[in-house]
Design a protein around this motif. Structure first.
Motif, mmCIF file in Angstrom:
data_model
loop_
_atom_site.group_PDB
_atom_site.id
_atom_site.type_symbol
_atom_site.label_atom_id
_atom_site.label_comp_id
_atom_site.label_asym_id
_atom_site.label_seq_id
_atom_site.Cartn_x
_atom_site.Cartn_y
_atom_site.Cartn_z
ATOM 1 N N HIS A 1 -3.362 4.782 53.354
ATOM 2 C CA HIS A 1 -4.742 4.311 53.513
ATOM 3 C C HIS A 1 -5.698 5.495 53.741
ATOM 4 C CE1 HIS A 1 -7.900 1.462 54.349
ATOM 5 N NE2 HIS A 1 -8.085 1.918 55.569
ATOM 6 N N VAL A 2 -5.249 6.451 54.571
ATOM 7 C CA VAL A 2 -6.125 7.585 54.881
ATOM 8 C C VAL A 2 -6.332 8.456 53.641
ATOM 9 C CG1 VAL A 2 -6.451 9.624 56.328
ATOM 10 C CG2 VAL A 2 -5.421 7.583 57.281
ATOM 11 N N ASN A 3 -5.246 8.689 52.871
ATOM 12 C CA ASN A 3 -5.397 9.468 51.629
ATOM 13 C C ASN A 3 -6.387 8.781 50.693
ATOM 14 O OD1 ASN A 3 -3.627 11.536 52.263
ATOM 15 N ND2 ASN A 3 -1.838 10.331 51.651
ATOM 16 N N ILE B 1 -8.835 6.703 51.558
ATOM 17 C CA ILE B 1 -10.190 6.794 52.127
ATOM 18 C C ILE B 1 -10.810 8.157 51.819
ATOM 19 C CG2 ILE B 1 -11.421 6.979 54.354
ATOM 20 C CD1 ILE B 1 -10.770 4.105 53.589
ATOM 21 N N VAL B 2 -10.015 9.211 52.027
ATOM 22 C CA VAL B 2 -10.535 10.565 51.794
ATOM 23 C C VAL B 2 -10.878 10.750 50.309
ATOM 24 C CG1 VAL B 2 -9.939 13.019 51.864
ATOM 25 C CG2 VAL B 2 -9.347 11.546 53.786
ATOM 26 N N GLU C 1 -14.091 8.940 49.633
ATOM 27 C CA GLU C 1 -15.216 9.698 50.198
ATOM 28 C C GLU C 1 -15.625 10.830 49.258
ATOM 29 O OE1 GLU C 1 -14.630 9.189 55.046
ATOM 30 O OE2 GLU C 1 -13.775 10.933 54.061
ATOM 31 N N LYS D 1 -19.241 9.361 53.609
ATOM 32 C CA LYS D 1 -18.294 9.482 54.735
ATOM 33 C C LYS D 1 -18.157 8.112 55.403
ATOM 34 C CE LYS D 1 -16.914 13.773 55.218
ATOM 35 N NZ LYS D 1 -15.483 14.008 55.091
ATOM 36 N N PHE D 2 -16.926 7.716 55.654
ATOM 37 C CA PHE D 2 -16.684 6.503 56.448
ATOM 38 C C PHE D 2 -16.400 6.938 57.874
ATOM 39 C CE2 PHE D 2 -14.875 5.177 52.241
ATOM 40 C CZ PHE D 2 -15.809 4.195 51.954
ATOM 41 N N ASN D 3 -16.947 6.202 58.862
ATOM 42 C CA ASN D 3 -16.538 6.507 60.238
ATOM 43 C C ASN D 3 -15.251 5.734 60.552
ATOM 44 O OD1 ASN D 3 -17.154 3.894 61.330
ATOM 45 N ND2 ASN D 3 -19.321 4.476 61.418
ATOM 46 N N ILE D 4 -14.646 6.074 61.705
ATOM 47 C CA ILE D 4 -13.312 5.559 61.979
ATOM 48 C C ILE D 4 -13.313 4.035 62.180
ATOM 49 C CG2 ILE D 4 -13.114 5.806 64.522
ATOM 50 C CD1 ILE D 4 -10.595 7.005 61.879
ATOM 51 N N GLY D 5 -14.434 3.524 62.697
ATOM 52 C CA GLY D 5 -14.551 2.075 62.854
ATOM 53 C C GLY D 5 -14.533 1.390 61.504
ATOM 54 N N GLU D 6 -15.196 2.009 60.521
ATOM 55 C CA GLU D 6 -15.205 1.428 59.168
ATOM 56 C C GLU D 6 -13.836 1.528 58.514
ATOM 57 O OE1 GLU D 6 -19.908 2.513 58.286
ATOM 58 O OE2 GLU D 6 -18.319 3.926 57.767
ATOM 59 N N VAL D 7 -13.171 2.676 58.725
ATOM 60 C CA VAL D 7 -11.836 2.871 58.136
ATOM 61 C C VAL D 7 -10.886 1.771 58.589
ATOM 62 C CG1 VAL D 7 -9.814 4.402 58.106
ATOM 63 C CG2 VAL D 7 -12.094 5.368 57.907
ATOM 64 N N THR D 8 -10.986 1.389 59.869
ATOM 65 C CA THR D 8 -10.039 0.405 60.407
ATOM 66 C C THR D 8 -10.523 -1.040 60.217
ATOM 67 O OG1 THR D 8 -11.047 0.587 62.579
ATOM 68 C CG2 THR D 8 -9.180 2.017 62.132
ATOM 69 N N SER D 9 -11.749 -1.197 59.758
ATOM 70 C CA SER D 9 -12.264 -2.570 59.619
ATOM 71 C C SER D 9 -12.106 -3.135 58.211
ATOM 72 C CB SER D 9 -13.752 -2.617 59.977
ATOM 73 O OG SER D 9 -13.932 -2.203 61.291
#
Lengths: 80, 494
Positions: free
Chosen positions: A42-44, A46-47, A50, A56-64
């Motif tokens: 998921h993180v790969n 997201i990056v 971006e 840029k996504f903030n961490i709240g958005e990444v997990t939501s």
């Protein structure tokens, strides 16, 4: 950028990250629909998103994000 | 106040009654009153003041974040809040790890509520969670009593509004919640506290009980920990359900997992989720880890290279999971680094394993193969847990040495196992109720429905007889009094 145009770019990101040229995503696609899309990949993803859209996504958005539609809403809200 | 004490049931009944008697708009005051009573009973005055100070501090930070418009200031104040809460957790809970004296002012449930509050501040800053403007409503959420013993670790956006919304009285919620509480009591009082007697005997005298005694005790400890922790969570979730509040599940049939990775996605789910969201993701997204990823891709190719930063991030996360369990190296190694190492090695060697399976023509869809993988997962989990139970890293290694250097299979035939505090009747009771828990789990796995959902489909008469039998069993077979005292929940200590 229209939603359709954004999806053309987003599909390429998915195909690149998951090494599968067959992947196409839509608003309803979730991690369950793509075999290798686990919490670590998921993180790969997201990056890569971006970088592709210059946002840029903030961490709240990444997990939501529960489905690709949520991601697309954020992309369109952030991308100029 | 222990969740399995009669005092708790009386307290809960009064709180539920007060909640539903009040007009819906101010029902949250019933919860606030319950929280206040629970906190007052569970803490010394100093601990209570520490809790209140931390709660009001969190409220103040979230309010500032909500009103500030400048990004830099919002970020700075959020960082201040997060660092202060994390610092308080580490200093109050794990001061001995740093060679500092124990201040003895750690409020109950600090390991759970501090993580919830950190999540609240981060999400308030990110704009992905509502912010509670009413300080008393915030306190009702912050001190929500079912969460203060062993969690689960909740997010405000999932639970907070529900705590203060004033839920309508629903007989289903009240009876389902009560049934879940009874199920939790059964797990704790009949299974966990009974099986603990055997485990305590073996661990208390490891030189007298080496070899298979230890292996049996260690397998029993897996059962004890599950029955104890998930029983506590059942009571917490059942209590909240009686108030119409749905809390997140913390277990999802972990013992059917085929890999350790899968196991930890289904065991203590809310801790794993918190570590993933607020530790692992920020680490992996950081410029440093992105740079590591770039370099490792050049060195090892795209497929392996992109996993290198993930493995480093995972080891940091597993260190913190271990540290969260207690500031001791037995936790850091046994419940942290060991699991991280096994998971990462599994990922690294995956192509090798796939090749071996292909050569040996192993049918990976066969039940026997899946069964082997499940037992292997229990073995890894049990080995890590033995350090948890040992109380010290070197004691853990010594216990393993004693376990693997003595061969005594005859203990299964000589009746020696019945001389460790549990007689044949105790074993029969234990296995009957364990079978009941296993059957309920398997039914859930096969049908996708919880036992309570299935019970709700039955006739009321059958349902009530089943509930009455469960309560009767808890009263008759529960472990109370001398020798069989209702012990504290294991995860209450963290």
């Amino acid at each position: 950028m229209t939603r359709e145009e954004a999806y053309v770019k987003l599909n390429k990101v998915f195909q690149e990250v998951f090494d599968d040229e067959e992947i196409t995503v839509n608003d309803a696609t979730t991690a369950n629909d793509i075999e290798d899309w686990d919490s670590l990949e998921h993180v790969n993803l997201i990056v890569a998103v971006e970088k592709c859209f210059g946002i840029k996504f903030n961490i709240g958005e990444v997990t939501s994000m529960k489905k690709v539609g949520d991601m697309m809403d954020l992309i369109l809200a952030k991308a100029v | 106040m222990s969740l399995t004490a009669f005092h708790y049931l009386t307290f809960l009944a009064v709180t539920v009654l007060l909640y539903y008697v009040l007009p819906r708009k101010i029902r949250w005051i019933g919860i606030l009153a319950g929280d206040a009573y629970f906190l007052w009973h569970g803490n010394s005055l100093t601990e209570l003041l520490v809790w209140l100070g931390m709660a009001l501090f969190t409220y103040a930070i979230s309010t500032c974040v909500n009103y500030l418009t400048e990004e830099k200031s919002k970020k700075a104040i959020t960082m201040l809040g997060v660092i202060t809460l994390a610092g308080a957790l580490i200093l109050l809970q794990d001061s001995s790890f740093f060679g500092l004296p124990d201040l003895n002012v750690s409020p109950m449930g600090i390991s759970y509520f501090s993580l919830s509050w950190i999540a609240y501040l981060v999400e308030a800053y990110c704009g992905t969670s509502p912010v509670q403007k009413n300080p008393l409503k915030f306190l009702a959420f912050a001190g929500f009593f079912p969460l203060l013993t062993s969690g689960p670790i909740v997010k405000y956006k999932e639970v907070g509004e529900n705590v203060t919304s004033g839920n309508a009285l629903s007989l289903d919620n009240v009876t389902n919640g009560a049934a879940r509480i009874a199920w939790g009591f059964m797990k704790k009082l009949i299974i966990a506290d009974r099986i603990a007697i055997f485990i305590n005997t073996v661990y208390g005298n490891p030189y007298r009980y080496p070899g298979l005694f230890f292996h049996v005790a260690n397998a029993f400890f897996i059962i004890q920990l599950y029955a104890d922790f998930s029983g506590c969570i059942d009571i917490a979730l059942g209590s909240a359900e009686m108030l119409g509040i749905k809390l997140p599940e913390n277990f999802e049939l972990p013992f059917l997992s085929q890999t350790l990775e899968e196991f930890w996605r289904k065991w203590h789910i809310t801790l794993g989720g918190w570590i993933r969201d607020f530790i692992l993701y920020p680490i992996l997204k950081s410029p440093l880890f992105q740079a590591i990823g770039k370099t490792s891709k050049k060195l090892f190719g795209k497929k392996t290279g992109k996993k290198v930063p993930v493995w480093i991030g995972l080891m940091i996360s597993w260190f913190l999971v271990g540290f969260w369990h207690g500031g001791g190296w037995n936790y850091i190694f046994g419940v942290g680094l060991l699991f991280g190492t096994i998971i990462i090695l599994g990922q690294m060697l995956d192509p090798v394993f796939a090749w071996i399976l292909k050569i040996l023509q192993v049918n990976t869809e066969a039940l026997s193969w899946k069964g082997f993988r499940i037992v292997r997962t229990w073995f890894f989990f049990g080995t890590g847990l033995s350090f948890f139970r040992a109380g010290g890293l070197m004691t853990g290694f010594r216990n393993l040495k004693l376990a693997y250097t003595s061969f005594n299979p005859w203990i299964f035939f000589t009746g020696e196992l019945y001389e460790l505090g549990l007689d044949r009747t105790d074993f029969n009771i234990l296995f009957f109720f364990l079978a009941l828990v296993a059957i309920v789990g398997i039914v859930r796995f096969r049908t996708g429905k919880s036992i309570r959902a299935l019970m709700a489909e039955q006739n009321a008469l059958f349902r009530w007889i089943a509930y009455a039998l469960l309560v009767y069993a808890i009263i008759i077979y529960g472990c109370y009094g001398t020798g069989f005292h209702s012990a504290s929940f294991i995860y209450q200590g963290f």
